[in-house]
Motif scaffolding. Sequence first.
Motif, PDB file in Angstrom:
ATOM      1  N   PHE A 123       0.806  -1.577   0.011  1.00 26.25           N
ATOM      2  CA  PHE A 123       0.243   0.096   0.126  1.00 26.25           C
ATOM      3  C   PHE A 123       0.554   1.081   0.225  1.00 26.25           C
ATOM      4  CE2 PHE A 123      -2.517   3.184   2.360  1.00 26.25           C
ATOM      5  CZ  PHE A 123      -3.721   3.256   0.960  1.00 26.25           C
ATOM      6  N   GLY A 124       1.883   1.190   0.956  1.00 30.06           N
ATOM      7  CA  GLY A 124       2.590   2.487   0.422  1.00 30.06           C
ATOM      8  C   GLY A 124       3.278   2.625  -0.303  1.00 30.06           C
ATOM      9  N   ARG A 125       3.382   1.507  -1.222  1.00 32.26           N
ATOM     10  CA  ARG A 125       4.545   1.824  -2.214  1.00 32.26           C
ATOM     11  C   ARG A 125       3.610   2.638  -3.829  1.00 32.26           C
ATOM     12  NH1 ARG A 125       9.246  -0.823  -1.961  1.00 32.26           N
ATOM     13  NH2 ARG A 125       9.192  -0.739  -4.305  1.00 32.26           N
ATOM     14  N   MET A 126       2.283   2.623  -3.136  1.00 31.55           N
ATOM     15  CA  MET A 126       1.514   3.373  -4.955  1.00 31.55           C
ATOM     16  C   MET A 126       1.538   4.378  -4.751  1.00 31.55           C
ATOM     17  SD  MET A 126      -2.334   1.118  -3.528  1.00 31.55           S
ATOM     18  CE  MET A 126      -2.199  -0.635  -3.329  1.00 31.55           C
ATOM     19  N   PHE A 127       1.767   4.682  -3.525  1.00 30.92           N
ATOM     20  CA  PHE A 127       1.778   6.774  -3.765  1.00 30.92           C
ATOM     21  C   PHE A 127       2.989   6.878  -4.640  1.00 30.92           C
ATOM     22  CE2 PHE A 127      -0.805   5.321  -0.515  1.00 30.92           C
ATOM     23  CZ  PHE A 127      -2.169   6.178  -0.462  1.00 30.92           C
ATOM     24  N   GLN A 128       4.215   6.183  -3.969  1.00 33.81           N
ATOM     25  CA  GLN A 128       5.414   6.603  -4.761  1.00 33.81           C
ATOM     26  C   GLN A 128       5.339   7.716  -6.540  1.00 33.81           C
ATOM     27  OE1 GLN A 128       8.433   3.688  -4.253  1.00 33.81           O
ATOM     28  NE2 GLN A 128       7.959   3.663  -2.397  1.00 33.81           N
ATOM     29  N   VAL A 129       4.635   6.490  -6.794  1.00 34.03           N
ATOM     30  CA  VAL A 129       4.116   7.205  -8.490  1.00 34.03           C
ATOM     31  C   VAL A 129       3.838   8.941  -8.293  1.00 34.03           C
ATOM     32  CG1 VAL A 129       1.759   6.364  -7.970  1.00 34.03           C
ATOM     33  CG2 VAL A 129       2.955   6.478 -10.738  1.00 34.03           C
ATOM     34  N   LEU A 130       3.104   9.216  -7.639  1.00 37.31           N
ATOM     35  CA  LEU A 130       2.988  10.714  -6.979  1.00 37.31           C
ATOM     36  C   LEU A 130       4.401  11.255  -7.281  1.00 37.31           C
ATOM     37  CD1 LEU A 130       0.025  10.520  -5.165  1.00 37.31           C
ATOM     38  CD2 LEU A 130      -0.211  10.546  -7.433  1.00 37.31           C
ATOM     39  N   SER A 131       5.026  11.146  -7.451  1.00 36.49           N
ATOM     40  CA  SER A 131       6.273  12.080  -7.009  1.00 36.49           C
ATOM     41  C   SER A 131       7.503  12.325  -8.391  1.00 36.49           C
ATOM     42  CB  SER A 131       7.290  10.952  -5.793  1.00 36.49           C
ATOM     43  OG  SER A 131       8.470  12.213  -6.047  1.00 36.49           O
ATOM     44  N   LEU A 176      -3.832   1.641  -6.537  1.00 40.48           N
ATOM     45  CA  LEU A 176      -4.193   2.957  -5.789  1.00 40.48           C
ATOM     46  C   LEU A 176      -5.376   3.749  -6.651  1.00 40.48           C
ATOM     47  CD1 LEU A 176      -3.664   5.096  -4.307  1.00 40.48           C
ATOM     48  CD2 LEU A 176      -1.778   6.031  -5.662  1.00 40.48           C
ATOM     49  N   SER A 177      -5.221   3.560  -7.478  1.00 44.27           N
ATOM     50  CA  SER A 177      -6.498   4.236  -8.675  1.00 44.27           C
ATOM     51  C   SER A 177      -8.193   3.812  -8.047  1.00 44.27           C
ATOM     52  CB  SER A 177      -6.568   3.671 -10.002  1.00 44.27           C
ATOM     53  OG  SER A 177      -7.664   4.165 -10.951  1.00 44.27           O
ATOM     54  N   VAL A 178      -8.720   2.590  -8.161  1.00 45.82           N
ATOM     55  CA  VAL A 178      -9.138   1.991  -7.185  1.00 45.82           C
ATOM     56  C   VAL A 178      -9.900   2.392  -5.746  1.00 45.82           C
ATOM     57  CG1 VAL A 178     -10.679  -0.657  -6.473  1.00 45.82           C
ATOM     58  CG2 VAL A 178      -9.686  -0.726  -8.237  1.00 45.82           C
ATOM     59  N   PHE A 179      -8.460   2.250  -4.645  1.00 44.16           N
ATOM     60  CA  PHE A 179      -7.942   3.466  -3.436  1.00 44.16           C
ATOM     61  C   PHE A 179      -8.920   4.574  -3.567  1.00 44.16           C
ATOM     62  CE2 PHE A 179      -6.466   5.666   0.016  1.00 44.16           C
ATOM     63  CZ  PHE A 179      -7.309   4.724   1.054  1.00 44.16           C
ATOM     64  N   ILE A 180      -8.746   5.527  -4.798  1.00 41.19           N
ATOM     65  CA  ILE A 180      -8.427   6.973  -4.750  1.00 41.19           C
ATOM     66  C   ILE A 180     -10.222   6.952  -5.128  1.00 41.19           C
ATOM     67  CG2 ILE A 180      -8.937   8.790  -6.425  1.00 41.19           C
ATOM     68  CD1 ILE A 180      -5.540   8.213  -6.073  1.00 41.19           C
ATOM     69  N   ASP A 181     -10.439   6.030  -6.384  1.00 40.73           N
ATOM     70  CA  ASP A 181     -11.958   6.258  -6.655  1.00 40.73           C
ATOM     71  C   ASP A 181     -13.479   5.920  -5.633  1.00 40.73           C
ATOM     72  OD1 ASP A 181     -14.256   5.565  -9.306  1.00 40.73           O
ATOM     73  OD2 ASP A 181     -15.009   4.352  -8.244  1.00 40.73           O
ATOM     74  N   THR A 182     -12.997   4.873  -4.993  1.00 45.08           N
ATOM     75  CA  THR A 182     -14.080   4.113  -4.172  1.00 45.08           C
ATOM     76  C   THR A 182     -14.033   4.338  -2.800  1.00 45.08           C
ATOM     77  OG1 THR A 182     -14.391   2.965  -5.011  1.00 45.08           O
ATOM     78  CG2 THR A 182     -15.569   2.439  -3.752  1.00 45.08           C
ATOM     79  N   ILE A 183     -12.765   4.252  -2.323  1.00 40.90           N
ATOM     80  CA  ILE A 183     -12.576   4.927  -0.827  1.00 40.90           C
ATOM     81  C   ILE A 183     -12.897   5.490  -0.377  1.00 40.90           C
ATOM     82  CG2 ILE A 183     -10.750   4.771   1.219  1.00 40.90           C
ATOM     83  CD1 ILE A 183     -11.946   1.954   0.411  1.00 40.90           C
ATOM     84  N   LEU A 184     -12.385   7.748  -1.653  1.00 39.80           N
ATOM     85  CA  LEU A 184     -11.840   8.218  -1.399  1.00 39.80           C
ATOM     86  C   LEU A 184     -13.135   9.636  -2.033  1.00 39.80           C
ATOM     87  CD1 LEU A 184      -8.517   9.168  -1.344  1.00 39.80           C
ATOM     88  CD2 LEU A 184      -9.642   8.900  -0.016  1.00 39.80           C
ATOM     89  N   ILE A 185     -13.464   8.816  -3.305  1.00 41.97           N
ATOM     90  CA  ILE A 185     -14.117  10.054  -3.695  1.00 41.97           C
ATOM     91  C   ILE A 185     -15.367   9.491  -3.518  1.00 41.97           C
ATOM     92  CG2 ILE A 185     -15.159  10.639  -5.565  1.00 41.97           C
ATOM     93  CD1 ILE A 185     -12.243  11.820  -5.287  1.00 41.97           C
TER      94      ILE A 185
END
Length: 475
Positions: A43-51, A301-310
């Motif tokens: 899970f933590g590695r998912m956010f590396q792509v944003l850098s 991460l895309s799935v997480f953003i779509d459902t868990i966040l938005i």
Amino acid sequence: MQLLQSFFGLIGDLTWGWALIPFLVIIGVFFTTVSGFVQFRYFGRMFQVLSTKYQTTNPKAISAREALLLSVGGRVGGGNIAGVAVAISVGGPGSIFWMWAIALVGMATSLIECSLAQLFKRSSGDGTYRGGPARSIIHGLGADYRWLAVLYSICLIASFAIGFNAFQGNTVAGAVEESMGIDRLWTGILLTGITGLIVFGGIHRIAKVSDIIVPVMAIGYLLMALIVIALNITEIPHLIYTIFTSAFGLDEAIGGGMGAALSQGLRRGLFSNEAGLGSAPNVAATAEVRHPVSQGITQSLSVFIDTILICSCTAFIILLGDVYQPGVEGIDGVVLTQQSLAFHLGGWTSYFLTGAILLFAFSSIIYNYYLGENALNFLTENRIVLTGLRLVVMALVFLGASAPDATSVFFFSDPLMGLLALVNLIALLMLFPTAKRLLDDYRGQLKSGVAHPVFNPDKFADLDLDRTAWTGKER
């Protein structure tokens, strides 16, 4: 026409109405378990792509972040605003729990399907790549399964590029007319013109546009929800309690009980995040990355953003207000979200929500178009046919926006998406041993001290890979 409607209705009943949702859930749980809960482990590695540190240095290539944002733009749409409201209206607050649950297991499914799309991608010769379930089928399973890849491609074009784009045009024009009083015709002309400028620019322009508008729309909507949460912070513990008790049928005020909550949560969650439907892998394959699994992790991460966040943003906006009344039939859909937001922050928010819907729908249009283009490229590389698809998409966006009743002719979209998903899931099960090899290779490199694993095609010499897409260089 009646015969056609009956035929596609039967397909819909045999997919969405009977087999598909349980199939998606079971496969998601299977992938999660057998992979060792990979979506949580990394899970933590998912956010590396944003850098920017991890972006490609090749100016012609699509970066992992651009591919992520393009897929987020496609997954996030009207379902995140109107669909969540419908789920709550029919299934109660508990539907949100099951929406979260299916997203968490769907993250594993998305990781598997997108990793395979990366593995079997093909270089276009200009620094870009193409891939997706159709190419995974033919290069992973062999030429004997070409018919399955062709069926998948036809369903993808018909449902996403043709049917859903007409609906998206209709959504945008309807929202603008409702809040601003602008005639549908003018919205249709403007939307069609902008769509043409982007789709005729190819994948680079599509990715660049998504890289701009998706963060704006997602962050803007998230901030609005955070303001609502902050204003009602003392109500959050009780709200969470209500969601959980309703999910398991313990809240008697909710009509339908656990069954309605489970059904609506799973259905709306799957429609929204698209995990396992075979759409997002087409976009995931475009990215230039070090290892196929790294893009699979990114797409989780895309799935997480779509459902868990938005989706949660919409749920909290509705459930923290007084517009929605449990167990009482009333308004639903986008109107429920709109009135709930106005309850918290005032009538001006109707303009904000219209803007959000416009951006959500437009990002879905360019995403849907690319899915169609990629499927068409698998069937034929004829440039005239490609130009024809672009013109057809523009015409359908205009038709859907200016003539809302015309969208009724696209009744085949949902059934064909169900068939599309079924084909994709069958292929995923057949290719899972290969996906497991990929995961083992990725984990092995991490255990040996490699911070960012690099794919070596020599380890997979038995597979039909495009070696020009995998040079082994750092990206």
